[in-house]
Design a protein around this motif. Sequence first.
Motif, PDB file in Angstrom:
ATOM      1  N   GLN A  44       0.840  -1.191   0.000  1.00  0.00           N
ATOM      2  CA  GLN A  44       0.000   0.000   0.000  1.00  0.00           C
ATOM      3  C   GLN A  44       0.878   1.244   0.000  1.00  0.00           C
ATOM      4  N   VAL A  45       0.526   2.202  -0.827  1.00  0.00           N
ATOM      5  CA  VAL A  45       1.216   3.490  -0.893  1.00  0.00           C
ATOM      6  C   VAL A  45       0.194   4.576  -0.639  1.00  0.00           C
ATOM      7  N   GLN A  46       0.518   5.469   0.276  1.00  0.00           N
ATOM      8  CA  GLN A  46      -0.339   6.623   0.535  1.00  0.00           C
ATOM      9  C   GLN A  46       0.270   7.847  -0.134  1.00  0.00           C
ATOM     10  N   LEU A  47      -0.577   8.605  -0.817  1.00  0.00           N
ATOM     11  CA  LEU A  47      -0.123   9.779  -1.565  1.00  0.00           C
ATOM     12  C   LEU A  47      -0.887  11.013  -1.091  1.00  0.00           C
ATOM     13  N   VAL A  48      -0.159  12.097  -0.889  1.00  0.00           N
ATOM     14  CA  VAL A  48      -0.782  13.347  -0.459  1.00  0.00           C
ATOM     15  C   VAL A  48      -0.238  14.476  -1.320  1.00  0.00           C
ATOM     16  N   GLU A  49      -1.127  15.138  -2.055  1.00  0.00           N
ATOM     17  CA  GLU A  49      -0.743  16.255  -2.903  1.00  0.00           C
ATOM     18  C   GLU A  49      -0.849  17.575  -2.136  1.00  0.00           C
ATOM     19  N   SER A  50      -0.061  18.531  -2.573  1.00  0.00           N
ATOM     20  CA  SER A  50      -0.131  19.879  -2.025  1.00  0.00           C
ATOM     21  C   SER A  50       0.406  20.851  -3.062  1.00  0.00           C
ATOM     22  N   GLY A  51       0.155  22.136  -2.822  1.00  0.00           N
ATOM     23  CA  GLY A  51       0.721  23.160  -3.689  1.00  0.00           C
ATOM     24  C   GLY A  51      -0.254  23.828  -4.634  1.00  0.00           C
ATOM     25  N   GLY A  52      -1.491  23.354  -4.660  1.00  0.00           N
ATOM     26  CA  GLY A  52      -2.465  23.981  -5.532  1.00  0.00           C
ATOM     27  C   GLY A  52      -2.860  25.360  -5.037  1.00  0.00           C
ATOM     28  N   GLY A  53      -3.616  26.074  -5.874  1.00  0.00           N
ATOM     29  CA  GLY A  53      -4.057  27.400  -5.477  1.00  0.00           C
ATOM     30  C   GLY A  53      -4.667  28.151  -6.628  1.00  0.00           C
ATOM     31  N   LEU A  54      -4.922  29.433  -6.382  1.00  0.00           N
ATOM     32  CA  LEU A  54      -5.491  30.331  -7.380  1.00  0.00           C
ATOM     33  C   LEU A  54      -4.383  31.245  -7.892  1.00  0.00           C
ATOM     34  N   VAL A  55      -4.168  31.218  -9.199  1.00  0.00           N
ATOM     35  CA  VAL A  55      -3.128  32.041  -9.796  1.00  0.00           C
ATOM     36  C   VAL A  55      -3.673  32.722 -11.053  1.00  0.00           C
ATOM     37  N   GLN A  56      -2.911  33.667 -11.560  1.00  0.00           N
ATOM     38  CA  GLN A  56      -3.257  34.351 -12.795  1.00  0.00           C
ATOM     39  C   GLN A  56      -2.649  33.596 -13.986  1.00  0.00           C
ATOM     40  N   CYS A  82       3.861  15.893  -4.262  1.00  0.00           N
ATOM     41  CA  CYS A  82       3.168  14.669  -3.886  1.00  0.00           C
ATOM     42  C   CYS A  82       4.083  13.901  -2.934  1.00  0.00           C
ATOM     43  N   ALA A  83       3.622  13.745  -1.714  1.00  0.00           N
ATOM     44  CA  ALA A  83       4.390  13.018  -0.703  1.00  0.00           C
ATOM     45  C   ALA A  83       3.877  11.597  -0.614  1.00  0.00           C
ATOM     46  N   ALA A  84       4.795  10.635  -0.703  1.00  0.00           N
ATOM     47  CA  ALA A  84       4.426   9.226  -0.671  1.00  0.00           C
ATOM     48  C   ALA A  84       4.900   8.579   0.621  1.00  0.00           C
ATOM     49  N   SER A  85       4.101   7.668   1.125  1.00  0.00           N
ATOM     50  CA  SER A  85       4.489   6.899   2.303  1.00  0.00           C
ATOM     51  C   SER A  85       4.012   5.471   2.116  1.00  0.00           C
ATOM     52  N   GLY A  86       4.587   4.573   2.879  1.00  0.00           N
ATOM     53  CA  GLY A  86       4.208   3.173   2.769  1.00  0.00           C
ATOM     54  C   GLY A  86       5.352   2.354   2.212  1.00  0.00           C
ATOM     55  N   ARG A  87       5.089   1.632   1.147  1.00  0.00           N
ATOM     56  CA  ARG A  87       6.101   0.753   0.548  1.00  0.00           C
ATOM     57  C   ARG A  87       7.272   1.550  -0.019  1.00  0.00           C
ATOM     58  N   PRO A  88       8.411   0.909  -0.281  1.00  0.00           N
ATOM     59  CA  PRO A  88       9.539   1.599  -0.900  1.00  0.00           C
ATOM     60  C   PRO A  88       9.109   2.334  -2.159  1.00  0.00           C
ATOM     61  N   PHE A  89       9.418   3.583  -2.207  1.00  0.00           N
ATOM     62  CA  PHE A  89       8.909   4.475  -3.234  1.00  0.00           C
ATOM     63  C   PHE A  89       9.594   4.291  -4.570  1.00  0.00           C
ATOM     64  N   SER A  90      10.828   3.845  -4.554  1.00  0.00           N
ATOM     65  CA  SER A  90      11.606   3.838  -5.787  1.00  0.00           C
ATOM     66  C   SER A  90      11.101   2.829  -6.805  1.00  0.00           C
ATOM     67  N   GLY A  91      10.314   1.857  -6.400  1.00  0.00           N
ATOM     68  CA  GLY A  91       9.803   0.865  -7.337  1.00  0.00           C
ATOM     69  C   GLY A  91       8.534   1.272  -8.042  1.00  0.00           C
ATOM     70  N   TYR A  92       8.118   2.501  -7.853  1.00  0.00           N
ATOM     71  CA  TYR A  92       6.851   2.959  -8.395  1.00  0.00           C
ATOM     72  C   TYR A  92       7.025   3.987  -9.497  1.00  0.00           C
ATOM     73  N   GLY A 135      -3.801   9.946  -4.757  1.00  0.00           N
ATOM     74  CA  GLY A 135      -3.967  10.930  -3.706  1.00  0.00           C
ATOM     75  C   GLY A 135      -5.365  11.524  -3.757  1.00  0.00           C
ATOM     76  N   GLN A 136      -5.616  12.473  -2.862  1.00  0.00           N
ATOM     77  CA  GLN A 136      -6.947  13.061  -2.753  1.00  0.00           C
ATOM     78  C   GLN A 136      -7.150  14.232  -3.711  1.00  0.00           C
ATOM     79  N   GLY A 137      -6.069  14.727  -4.284  1.00  0.00           N
ATOM     80  CA  GLY A 137      -6.166  15.812  -5.245  1.00  0.00           C
ATOM     81  C   GLY A 137      -5.926  17.180  -4.640  1.00  0.00           C
ATOM     82  N   THR A 138      -5.481  18.106  -5.483  1.00  0.00           N
ATOM     83  CA  THR A 138      -5.293  19.499  -5.080  1.00  0.00           C
ATOM     84  C   THR A 138      -5.817  20.387  -6.202  1.00  0.00           C
ATOM     85  N   GLN A 139      -6.566  21.415  -5.824  1.00  0.00           N
ATOM     86  CA  GLN A 139      -7.229  22.269  -6.810  1.00  0.00           C
ATOM     87  C   GLN A 139      -6.257  23.312  -7.356  1.00  0.00           C
ATOM     88  N   VAL A 140      -6.236  23.430  -8.666  1.00  0.00           N
ATOM     89  CA  VAL A 140      -5.486  24.495  -9.345  1.00  0.00           C
ATOM     90  C   VAL A 140      -6.487  25.304 -10.150  1.00  0.00           C
TER      91      VAL A 140
END
Length: 127
Positions: free
Chosen positions: A1-13, A22-32, A118-123
Motif C-alpha cells: 500500500q502506498v499513501q499519496l498526499v498532494e499539495s501546492g495547488g491554489g489560485l493564480v493568474q 506529492c508526498a508518498a508513504s508506505g512501501r519503498p517508493f523507488s519501485g513505483y 492521492g486526494q487531489g489538489t485544486q489548481v
Amino acid sequence: QVQLVESGGGLVQAGDSLRLSCAASGRPFSGYYMGWFRQAPGKQRESVAAISWGGTATYYADSVKGRFTISRDNAMNMVYLQMNSLKSEDTAVYYCAAKRTTDSSVYYTSPMQYYFWGQGTQVTVSS
C-alpha cells in the motif's frame, strides 16, 4: 500500500507558475512509476505527465509539453510537477498516482493503469 498526499495547488493568474508536490508513504517508493493527472468539471480524468521509477524517463501530454516538468526525489519520497505559463484551461483538480512497475519505456496514460491515488489538489487559473 502506498499513501499519496498532494499539495501546492491554489489560485493564480494566467502566465503564473505553481509547483505541486506529492508526498508518498508506505512501501519503498523507488519501485513505483508515478503520474500526475487532472480532472476539470464535467471532463474525464486525463494524464498530464509521468515519470519512471528511477526518474530517467519522463512523459508529457501534448497540452503541457514545454510548460510542465515532472521530477522526483526518491530519497525524500516526493514527486513534483512544476507548472509554468499557466493557462485558464489548466484549471482542474490535480492528482498524483502510483503504479508498481520498473518499466520505463511506456507512457502509462490511463487512470485504470494506476493503483494508488492521492486526494487531489485544486489548481485554478484566472485569465
